[in-house]
Every structure is written in C-alpha cells, then in structure tokens.
Design a protein around this motif. Structure first.
Motif, PDB file in Angstrom:
ATOM      1  N   ARG A  29       0.838  -1.205   0.000  1.00 32.17           N
ATOM      2  CA  ARG A  29       0.000   0.000   0.000  1.00 32.17           C
ATOM      3  C   ARG A  29       0.871   1.253   0.000  1.00 32.17           C
ATOM      4  N   LEU A  30       1.906   1.284   0.827  1.00 31.71           N
ATOM      5  CA  LEU A  30       2.770   2.460   0.893  1.00 31.71           C
ATOM      6  C   LEU A  30       3.527   2.678  -0.411  1.00 31.71           C
ATOM      7  N   LEU A  31       4.060   1.615  -0.986  1.00 27.39           N
ATOM      8  CA  LEU A  31       4.779   1.749  -2.251  1.00 27.39           C
ATOM      9  C   LEU A  31       3.845   2.221  -3.358  1.00 27.39           C
ATOM     10  N   ASP A  32       2.648   1.688  -3.398  1.00 24.56           N
ATOM     11  CA  ASP A  32       1.677   2.074  -4.424  1.00 24.56           C
ATOM     12  C   ASP A  32       1.346   3.553  -4.316  1.00 24.56           C
ATOM     13  N   VAL A  33       1.052   4.026  -3.103  1.00 27.78           N
ATOM     14  CA  VAL A  33       0.704   5.432  -2.903  1.00 27.78           C
ATOM     15  C   VAL A  33       1.877   6.332  -3.276  1.00 27.78           C
ATOM     16  N   HIS A  34       3.082   5.967  -2.878  1.00 24.09           N
ATOM     17  CA  HIS A  34       4.239   6.826  -3.143  1.00 24.09           C
ATOM     18  C   HIS A  34       4.582   6.869  -4.628  1.00 24.09           C
ATOM     19  N   LEU A  35       4.509   5.739  -5.307  1.00 23.03           N
ATOM     20  CA  LEU A  35       4.802   5.742  -6.743  1.00 23.03           C
ATOM     21  C   LEU A  35       3.758   6.546  -7.504  1.00 23.03           C
ATOM     22  N   HIS A  36       2.520   6.417  -7.122  1.00 24.04           N
ATOM     23  CA  HIS A  36       1.445   7.129  -7.820  1.00 24.04           C
ATOM     24  C   HIS A  36       1.529   8.634  -7.577  1.00 24.04           C
ATOM     25  N   SER A  37       1.757   9.035  -6.337  1.00 27.37           N
ATOM     26  CA  SER A  37       1.756  10.464  -6.010  1.00 27.37           C
ATOM     27  C   SER A  37       3.019  11.167  -6.483  1.00 27.37           C
ATOM     28  N   TRP A 198      -0.604  15.475   3.564  1.00 28.22           N
ATOM     29  CA  TRP A 198      -1.552  14.919   4.534  1.00 28.22           C
ATOM     30  C   TRP A 198      -2.527  13.978   3.852  1.00 28.22           C
ATOM     31  N   VAL A 199      -2.945  14.309   2.637  1.00 26.19           N
ATOM     32  CA  VAL A 199      -3.795  13.398   1.875  1.00 26.19           C
ATOM     33  C   VAL A 199      -3.035  12.100   1.606  1.00 26.19           C
ATOM     34  N   GLY A 200      -1.733  12.223   1.315  1.00 28.77           N
ATOM     35  CA  GLY A 200      -0.910  11.035   1.096  1.00 28.77           C
ATOM     36  C   GLY A 200      -0.869  10.132   2.317  1.00 28.77           C
ATOM     37  N   LEU A 201      -0.788  10.729   3.509  1.00 31.32           N
ATOM     38  CA  LEU A 201      -0.810   9.938   4.734  1.00 31.32           C
ATOM     39  C   LEU A 201      -2.140   9.196   4.861  1.00 31.32           C
ATOM     40  N   LEU A 202      -3.241   9.904   4.631  1.00 27.17           N
ATOM     41  CA  LEU A 202      -4.552   9.259   4.718  1.00 27.17           C
ATOM     42  C   LEU A 202      -4.689   8.133   3.691  1.00 27.17           C
ATOM     43  N   LYS A 203      -4.235   8.372   2.482  1.00 24.10           N
ATOM     44  CA  LYS A 203      -4.316   7.333   1.459  1.00 24.10           C
ATOM     45  C   LYS A 203      -3.412   6.156   1.790  1.00 24.10           C
ATOM     46  N   SER A 204      -2.298   6.418   2.455  1.00 25.76           N
ATOM     47  CA  SER A 204      -1.406   5.334   2.863  1.00 25.76           C
ATOM     48  C   SER A 204      -2.061   4.414   3.877  1.00 25.76           C
ATOM     49  N   CYS A 205      -3.109   4.921   4.526  1.00 25.02           N
ATOM     50  CA  CYS A 205      -3.886   4.114   5.479  1.00 25.02           C
ATOM     51  C   CYS A 205      -5.256   3.753   4.915  1.00 25.02           C
ATOM     52  N   ALA A 207      -7.519   5.683   4.162  1.00 24.66           N
ATOM     53  CA  ALA A 207      -8.409   6.388   5.085  1.00 24.66           C
ATOM     54  C   ALA A 207      -9.018   7.654   4.501  1.00 24.66           C
ATOM     55  N   PHE A 208      -8.646   8.052   3.291  1.00 32.40           N
ATOM     56  CA  PHE A 208      -9.064   9.368   2.806  1.00 32.40           C
ATOM     57  C   PHE A 208     -10.581   9.479   2.688  1.00 32.40           C
ATOM     58  N   THR A 216     -15.241  16.068   6.255  1.00 28.10           N
ATOM     59  CA  THR A 216     -15.312  16.624   4.900  1.00 28.10           C
ATOM     60  C   THR A 216     -13.907  16.639   4.301  1.00 28.10           C
ATOM     61  N   ALA A 217     -13.749  17.325   3.180  1.00 23.19           N
ATOM     62  CA  ALA A 217     -12.453  17.313   2.484  1.00 23.19           C
ATOM     63  C   ALA A 217     -11.466  18.311   3.065  1.00 23.19           C
ATOM     64  N   SER A 218     -11.809  18.963   4.136  1.00 26.77           N
ATOM     65  CA  SER A 218     -10.896  19.891   4.800  1.00 26.77           C
ATOM     66  C   SER A 218      -9.897  19.085   5.624  1.00 26.77           C
ATOM     67  N   VAL A 219      -8.632  19.108   5.213  1.00 25.69           N
ATOM     68  CA  VAL A 219      -7.612  18.257   5.839  1.00 25.69           C
ATOM     69  C   VAL A 219      -6.718  19.100   6.730  1.00 25.69           C
ATOM     70  N   HIS A 220      -6.810  18.857   8.038  1.00 28.12           N
ATOM     71  CA  HIS A 220      -5.976  19.537   9.024  1.00 28.12           C
ATOM     72  C   HIS A 220      -5.212  18.499   9.833  1.00 28.12           C
ATOM     73  N   PRO A 221      -3.963  18.797  10.204  1.00 30.02           N
ATOM     74  CA  PRO A 221      -3.155  17.818  10.946  1.00 30.02           C
ATOM     75  C   PRO A 221      -3.832  17.279  12.194  1.00 30.02           C
ATOM     76  N   GLU A 222      -4.484  18.150  12.960  1.00 30.11           N
ATOM     77  CA  GLU A 222      -5.129  17.691  14.196  1.00 30.11           C
ATOM     78  C   GLU A 222      -6.252  16.694  13.892  1.00 30.11           C
ATOM     79  N   ASP A 223      -7.015  16.960  12.836  1.00 24.11           N
ATOM     80  CA  ASP A 223      -8.101  16.048  12.475  1.00 24.11           C
ATOM     81  C   ASP A 223      -7.546  14.719  11.956  1.00 24.11           C
ATOM     82  N   VAL A 224      -6.482  14.786  11.180  1.00 27.89           N
ATOM     83  CA  VAL A 224      -5.858  13.563  10.682  1.00 27.89           C
ATOM     84  C   VAL A 224      -5.359  12.717  11.853  1.00 27.89           C
ATOM     85  N   ALA A 225      -4.711  13.359  12.807  1.00 33.05           N
ATOM     86  CA  ALA A 225      -4.213  12.634  13.985  1.00 33.05           C
ATOM     87  C   ALA A 225      -5.357  12.008  14.766  1.00 33.05           C
ATOM     88  N   GLU A 226      -6.419  12.774  14.975  1.00 35.47           N
ATOM     89  CA  GLU A 226      -7.554  12.258  15.734  1.00 35.47           C
ATOM     90  C   GLU A 226      -8.178  11.061  15.036  1.00 35.47           C
TER      91      GLU A 226
END
Length: 318
Positions: A29-37, A198-205, A207-208, A216-226
C-alpha cells in the motif's frame, strides 16, 4: 490444564502468518501510494516523501542516494530484505505450511496463490508494466486471505491468535507511519507539510474517503491525527486495532491457556485505555512520546503473549 508443545507451535505459526501478511499488505500500500503520487510532485517534495517512507519501513537505505526503482525493488522482490513483500509472503506461506492441518484448504490455496504470483513476476516486468495493478493485486490477495479466514476457519483459539497478530502488526505499523509525518525528519513543524502530503498519509492508510465522511475534504493535521489514532470505527485506526487486540487477548485467556495470559489481557487493556481516554489536543503537544508509548505497549503485549503461550516454562503450563 496442561498446555501441549503442539499448541505453542500452532499458536506461533498462526500469529506470525498473520503478521507477515499484514506487513506485506502495508508495504504494498505504501509503495503504491508513493509511486502514484510522485508523478505530481516536485523533486524536493518527492524526495521528502521517499525519506519518510524509508523511515516508516525501518530501512537503512538513504533516499538521497537511491532511486525509486531501487527502493521499490528492495521492498518488493529482494528476498535478502526480511521486510520485503516477497520475503513476508514467503514467510507467511511457510508458517501456513507448518500448520496446514489447522487451517482451511481455502486459506492454504490463497496464500500459496499469492506466493506463486510473486515468484512468477520480475521487477522488470512489474516496473515496465503497471506497478499500480501489481500492488493492487497484492493488497487484494491479502484481503482475500483475511476474508477466507473469517469465512472458513472456526473462530476458536487459533482464529484469535491470527487476529491478535494482525492487529498488533497494524497498530505498530500505523504508529510508525504517523510518527514520520508528525515528527518530520528535519524537525520542522508538522503544519509545514502541505495538503497533498496529509492526503498522502490518509491514502497510505486507505483512510481518505472514510476521513472525508467525518471531517469533509478539509484536511488539518489535528483532524488527521484524531482520525488515525482515536477513531473507534475505522479499521485501520490505532484505536480500532487496540480494541481488537484486547478482544483477542480476552478470548485467548478464556480458552484454557496458562494463567500467565492474565498479564496479556491486562496489558491489552492498558493499551486500549491509552487510546480510549486520549485527547488529540494533548497528544499533539508531544506526539512522539505518545506514539512511542503506544508502540512500547504493543511490544509488551507481544512479549507477554509469547511468554504465556509460546515460550512458557513447564511450571507456567500447569
């Protein structure tokens, strides 16, 4: 109740079969996301992402000195790298072979099919073709194995060893991934990372989409962490994994294994409590310490499980 050596061998193989397959899926999953992005990033941003990937995968490779091709080859087909996809699936297959009589025929056929798929694909063939399709096939192959396991294996003690192995691996891998994003390699403020990272982190899980349904599509570090740490409903959050670890520990404790499993259950409960009562604003004040604590608790559950069910003494088995 006396615990036989056969049970400890079976528990060990089932536990590691699940961990290795979870690790293979995570790496794919991580390799796929990184190669694509990487196609849409500047060289500096792409380099930053590859450095985070290597850190999350505990690699000694230096991203500044190697290419995406080398990184992909090392973590996909290199059998000398015990964390590569091919090595993990081979190890999972070997563990499944050792307990062939305790798993279903469908489980064995699927892990063997996945193993042969890797054996019959070369790096050059994958790289010149569609890497995304290859990694998707690996991920779907592991997901299919997990579904087959749930559908064809009795949900007894062995099934719970598979669950605790899967979710311990998932919790520790996700914690490492979060760590390298919030505690960045050059010690810069995590808020300096841009929206796409941050979207990349969510996609790596994976989770996006689930994240967007909550925030919603508003991506903030605190919300991603939560979301990745504390959401009780998302299957790849650490909180969800902790819930499953505790449930598995309770089930194993009830199954008649040695009294030492009480400690496994207690440690699993402490892990879940750390996430049950976590507050994202407090966690953000010292994210690294919090994540180190979570990973240490997972390691303690692992060690206690081994002592209780696999490497126990003769006295403990009574």
């Amino acid at each position: 109740m006396t615990k036989t050596p056969m049970l400890s061998r079976v528990a060990d193989s089932l536990f590691w079969m699940a961990r290795y397959l979870e690790r293979a899926e995570h790496t794919a999953r991580l390799l796929d996301v990184h190669l694509h992005s990487a196609l849409d990033l500047t060289p500096a941003a792409a380099g930053r992402r590859w450095r985070r990937l290597l850190t999350a995968l505990h690699s000694s490779l230096a991203a500044d000195d190697v290419s995406p091709y080398v990184i992909t080859q090392t973590f996909t087909f290199d059998l000398t790298n015990s964390d590569s996809i091919a090595a993990c699936i081979a190890a999972a297959r070997e563990n499944a072979r050792q307990v062939r009589e305790r798993i279903s025929s469908e489980m064995w056929e699927q892990v063997n099919r996945l193993y042969l798929q890797l054996r019959h694909t070369s790096m050059e063939e994958m790289w010149s073709g569609e890497p995304h399709l290859f990694f998707r096939a690996v991920k779907e192959g592991v997901h299919l194995f997990q579904g087959i396991t749930d559908a064809t294996l009795s949900h007894d003690e062995g099934w719970w060893f598979i669950q605790i192995g899967r979710y311990l691996e998932r919790a520790m891998a996700t914690a490492a991934l979060i760590d390298v994003h919030f505690c960045t390699l050059d010690s810069q403020d995590a808020t300096a990372l841009d929206y796409f990272e941050w979207v990349g982190l969510l996609k790596s899980c994976t989770a996006f989409e689930a994240y967007c349904k909550v925030y919603t599509a508003s991506v903030h570090p605190e919300d991603v962490a939560e979301f990745l740490l504390l959401n009780a409903e998302f299957p790849r959050s650490i909180r969800f994994a902790a819930d499953m670890i505790q449930e598995a520990a309770k089930a194993i404790s009830r199954s008649g294994v040695p009294r030492a499993t009480v400690r496994v259950e207690r440690l699993a409960g402490r892990l879940r409590a750390a996430l049950d009562y976590g507050q994202v604003d407090e966690i953000m004040m010292d994210m690294r310490t919090y994540l180190m604590t979570i990973r240490r608790m997972c390691a303690q559950v692992h060690d206690a499980l081994y002592q209780a069910c696999i490497s126990y003494s003769a006295d403990e088995a009574l």
